[in-house]
Motif scaffolding. Sequence first.
Motif, PDB file in Angstrom:
ATOM      1  N   ALA A 142       0.842  -1.201   0.000  1.00 52.98           N
ATOM      2  CA  ALA A 142       0.000   0.000   0.000  1.00 52.98           C
ATOM      3  C   ALA A 142       0.873   1.245   0.000  1.00 52.98           C
ATOM      4  N   PRO A 143       0.426   2.307  -0.638  1.00 53.44           N
ATOM      5  CA  PRO A 143       1.206   3.554  -0.605  1.00 53.44           C
ATOM      6  C   PRO A 143       1.239   4.134   0.804  1.00 53.44           C
ATOM      7  N   ARG A 144       2.331   4.807   1.123  1.00 56.78           N
ATOM      8  CA  ARG A 144       2.429   5.523   2.401  1.00 56.78           C
ATOM      9  C   ARG A 144       2.108   6.983   2.141  1.00 56.78           C
ATOM     10  N   ILE A 145       1.190   7.519   2.904  1.00 55.72           N
ATOM     11  CA  ILE A 145       0.844   8.929   2.769  1.00 55.72           C
ATOM     12  C   ILE A 145       1.239   9.644   4.053  1.00 55.72           C
ATOM     13  N   VAL A 146       2.089  10.649   3.909  1.00 51.98           N
ATOM     14  CA  VAL A 146       2.515  11.464   5.038  1.00 51.98           C
ATOM     15  C   VAL A 146       1.890  12.842   4.878  1.00 51.98           C
ATOM     16  N   THR A 147       1.299  13.331   5.936  1.00 54.26           N
ATOM     17  CA  THR A 147       0.663  14.644   5.901  1.00 54.26           C
ATOM     18  C   THR A 147       1.500  15.639   6.695  1.00 54.26           C
ATOM     19  N   ASP A 207      -5.246  24.432  -0.197  1.00 52.00           N
ATOM     20  CA  ASP A 207      -5.089  25.871  -0.002  1.00 52.00           C
ATOM     21  C   ASP A 207      -4.762  26.244   1.438  1.00 52.00           C
ATOM     22  N   ASP A 208      -5.187  25.407   2.393  1.00 57.69           N
ATOM     23  CA  ASP A 208      -4.939  25.742   3.800  1.00 57.69           C
ATOM     24  C   ASP A 208      -3.536  25.365   4.258  1.00 57.69           C
ATOM     25  N   GLY A 209      -2.694  24.880   3.323  1.00 53.87           N
ATOM     26  CA  GLY A 209      -1.323  24.538   3.666  1.00 53.87           C
ATOM     27  C   GLY A 209      -1.104  23.078   4.004  1.00 53.87           C
ATOM     28  N   THR A 210      -2.153  22.247   3.887  1.00 54.10           N
ATOM     29  CA  THR A 210      -1.997  20.810   4.117  1.00 54.10           C
ATOM     30  C   THR A 210      -1.349  20.170   2.895  1.00 54.10           C
ATOM     31  N   ILE A 211      -0.290  19.414   3.123  1.00 56.14           N
ATOM     32  CA  ILE A 211       0.431  18.751   2.036  1.00 56.14           C
ATOM     33  C   ILE A 211       0.435  17.249   2.296  1.00 56.14           C
ATOM     34  N   HIS A 212      -0.068  16.474   1.324  1.00 56.99           N
ATOM     35  CA  HIS A 212      -0.049  15.016   1.408  1.00 56.99           C
ATOM     36  C   HIS A 212       1.022  14.496   0.460  1.00 56.99           C
ATOM     37  N   ILE A 213       1.960  13.733   0.989  1.00 60.29           N
ATOM     38  CA  ILE A 213       3.031  13.138   0.188  1.00 60.29           C
ATOM     39  C   ILE A 213       2.847  11.628   0.199  1.00 60.29           C
ATOM     40  N   ALA A 214       2.652  11.036  -0.981  1.00 54.53           N
ATOM     41  CA  ALA A 214       2.383   9.604  -1.088  1.00 54.53           C
ATOM     42  C   ALA A 214       3.496   8.925  -1.870  1.00 54.53           C
ATOM     43  N   SER A 215       3.939   7.773  -1.338  1.00 50.40           N
ATOM     44  CA  SER A 215       4.998   7.036  -2.021  1.00 50.40           C
ATOM     45  C   SER A 215       5.005   5.596  -1.531  1.00 50.40           C
ATOM     46  N   MET A 216       5.425   4.689  -2.387  1.00 59.00           N
ATOM     47  CA  MET A 216       5.639   3.302  -1.988  1.00 59.00           C
ATOM     48  C   MET A 216       6.991   3.134  -1.299  1.00 59.00           C
ATOM     49  N   ASP A 217       7.845   4.167  -1.395  1.00 54.74           N
ATOM     50  CA  ASP A 217       9.211   4.109  -0.869  1.00 54.74           C
ATOM     51  C   ASP A 217       9.337   5.093   0.292  1.00 54.74           C
ATOM     52  N   ASP A 218       9.593   4.585   1.498  1.00 51.83           N
ATOM     53  CA  ASP A 218       9.711   5.452   2.670  1.00 51.83           C
ATOM     54  C   ASP A 218      10.843   6.460   2.516  1.00 51.83           C
ATOM     55  N   ALA A 219      11.976   6.028   1.952  1.00 50.88           N
ATOM     56  CA  ALA A 219      13.121   6.925   1.793  1.00 50.88           C
ATOM     57  C   ALA A 219      12.786   8.084   0.868  1.00 50.88           C
ATOM     58  N   ALA A 220      12.052   7.785  -0.208  1.00 49.45           N
ATOM     59  CA  ALA A 220      11.658   8.837  -1.148  1.00 49.45           C
ATOM     60  C   ALA A 220      10.723   9.836  -0.481  1.00 49.45           C
ATOM     61  N   ALA A 221       9.803   9.328   0.341  1.00 48.31           N
ATOM     62  CA  ALA A 221       8.871  10.210   1.045  1.00 48.31           C
ATOM     63  C   ALA A 221       9.628  11.133   2.003  1.00 48.31           C
ATOM     64  N   LYS A 222      10.616  10.580   2.722  1.00 42.90           N
ATOM     65  CA  LYS A 222      11.400  11.393   3.660  1.00 42.90           C
ATOM     66  C   LYS A 222      12.199  12.463   2.918  1.00 42.90           C
ATOM     67  N   GLU A 223      12.760  12.100   1.758  1.00 40.39           N
ATOM     68  CA  GLU A 223      13.511  13.073   0.968  1.00 40.39           C
ATOM     69  C   GLU A 223      12.614  14.212   0.511  1.00 40.39           C
ATOM     70  N   ALA A 224      11.383  13.862   0.081  1.00 37.64           N
ATOM     71  CA  ALA A 224      10.444  14.895  -0.363  1.00 37.64           C
ATOM     72  C   ALA A 224      10.070  15.816   0.794  1.00 37.64           C
ATOM     73  N   ILE A 225       9.895  15.234   1.983  1.00 32.56           N
ATOM     74  CA  ILE A 225       9.554  16.049   3.158  1.00 32.56           C
ATOM     75  C   ILE A 225      10.682  17.033   3.461  1.00 32.56           C
ATOM     76  N   GLU A 226      11.920  16.546   3.405  1.00 30.51           N
ATOM     77  CA  GLU A 226      13.063  17.414   3.668  1.00 30.51           C
ATOM     78  C   GLU A 226      13.138  18.550   2.654  1.00 30.51           C
ATOM     79  N   MET A 227      12.839  18.236   1.390  1.00 29.60           N
ATOM     80  CA  MET A 227      12.881  19.266   0.350  1.00 29.60           C
ATOM     81  C   MET A 227      11.807  20.327   0.585  1.00 29.60           C
ATOM     82  N   VAL A 228      10.624  19.886   1.000  1.00 30.95           N
ATOM     83  CA  VAL A 228       9.554  20.847   1.293  1.00 30.95           C
ATOM     84  C   VAL A 228       9.930  21.688   2.503  1.00 30.95           C
TER      85      VAL A 228
END
Length: 696
Positions: free
Chosen positions: A548-553, A587-608
């Motif tokens: 399942a995809p991992r979604i981080v908010t 619009d309220d600033g909520t960002i959902h990042i979805a990925s099958m790869d935990d490392a990729a999700a963490k990298e995207a979070i760091e970039m944001v």
Amino acid sequence: MVHRVEAEIAGKKLVLETGRMARQADGAVLVQYGDSLVLATAVASKQAKDVDFLPLTVDYQERAYAAGRIPGGFFKREGRLSEKETLTSRLIDRPMRPLFPDHWYFETQIIASVLSSDLSASTEILGMVGASAAVTISDIPFNGPIGAIRVGRIDGKLVAMPSLEEIEKSDMNIVLAGTAEAVMMVESEIKELPEEAVLEAVAFGHQALQTLIGLQKELQAKVGRQKRSPVAIDRDEAFEKQLRETLVGPIQEAILISNKTERQERLDQILKEKIASINTGEVDRTREIKALFHELEREAVREMILTKGVRADGRGPADIRPITCEVGILPRTHGSALFTRGETQSLAVVTLGTSDDEQRIDSLEGEWKKTFMLHYNFPPFSVGEARPLRGPGRREIGHGALAERALKPIIPSKEAFPYTLRIVSDVLESNGSSSMATVCGGTLALMDAGVPIVRPVAGIAMGLILEGKRVQILSDILGLEDHLGDMDFKVTGTAQGITAFQLDIKIGGLTIEIMKRALEQARQGRQHILGKMLEALAAPRPELSTYAPRIVTMKVKPDKVREVIGPGGKVIRGIIEKTGVKIDIEDDGTIHIASMDDAAAKEAIEMVNMIVEEVEVGRVYVGKVTRIMDFGAIVELRRGVDGLVHISQLAHHRVKSVTDEVKEGDEITVKVLEVDRQGKIRLSRKETLPPPAKES
């Protein structure tokens, strides 16, 4: 000549009008409530069909112009019925069908068309009332009229005909139809309320619809036509008596066969042999034999239940068939369950998706999105038949919608669980209430997928045998009992209360007292089924499937959203291309990042985080020189954020030319000296350099 009658319903005027539109129909009524108008027509053919069933079709259709809209799609015109139109067509059909007389074999068509909509959630009700009124004033025989009403409950107070806004605040949404004497049909979505609250709402609704019934009778008194007669059936009493004497015994023995397939094969064999033994001459009496055979089968099943309390499969009235539950049986799906109850079996599968998977709905009320969907499939092999596969019909859509409503109250909010959820129920066997098996299987599949549902939901189908004052309520009905009984009453709920129920009556109606008894028996059966389900899986799994995809908010300040997106979407596209994740920004600033790869999700979070992070005075950054000017250099600290290093802050010594120290593209270390009120950043390279050596 135009005739009108009107009455006040829930503080607004409801008008029934006939004689202005669709005057060649057998019956046509324009219903107006506020700015919503629905035209309902009824027409019956003049020649009877050679059938032994009621040939009735009902269609509810919404015209896009009714809400000032142009349909989407390439052709820009209305196509096949939408899911809402299909479900509303069923709402109109179900309470009316039992009220047509026996042997009415004339093709009958009812059409309800929405001509104007004020988006008040009333057009379905107007379609039901209009359809009943059109048939009532026509020459088509009908044991009505029926009234219809929507009931909500806000802060514990029951409300008739709630608006869309009120429905959002309500803890129940009930559509109810009935005659003056009894309830005929109920469709509902409920937020875990006790049986007493539901009964109170049904009684309230039945009382409220009396005005609508009176209004139709008033219109009928003005313009009603003489009713036609059903097809006359000549009955050969001597022949029927002879058939009864030879068929009653074999039929009674056959219905005691517990296996559905074997029982039906034996009944078919008895009928076939009887037809063959009688149709030896020139006269074909097949139709008479079949009609009486069905009547005898119905009598035998019902009498055995009423007299002995014994059902076709040997159970007592309140007994539940054996239940088995298996979870996690499909290795690559996100969640799966196989729920089997007797000869009914549902394979339920849950898939977790992202915002890209949300269903977009285009309706009169506008465009909106669904994040929870349940799709029900009923393949022919589930009942031992061979027929072509087609798209979902009205039955599949209706059963799926009921199961979806049953589970919707226990689905976590998008804030708590930011996934799009789809449940698919493939019915693999069917002998009684596959929709309730879908609810049970769907609950188990959700828990197997690790969805943090509020509480498990179970469903049960109840039946009724009513002969005069003799009443028997049946739990967990078979297909045979549904077909030959008087009621199909489906109830779903948690241990705390009801989440949905659907009632269809095949007789003149149902009293509140019988409904009360049925609800209590259903509650006991539901608790038993819940117990069996929890033996298989006691709670949602703590972890999602590895597939399942991992979604981080994450949350950023709303004024930072533009920085994350970048000019023309350049910044966010860059993050997606580099990491391979999916990103959804609100619009309220909520960002959902979805990925099958935990490392990729963490990298995207760091970039944001790097993009939205506030620049701190006194902090040292490594930046890139993007522009050289006579008086200094512009240094980009992160994407979209830059500052000025004045020429005097480039080095400890006096700098004659900026390019003597730095060039475009250089990465240099700088310290933040100041961020002024306009957000302009003043930087220093000098303060990051070692101090100059002292002269000896």
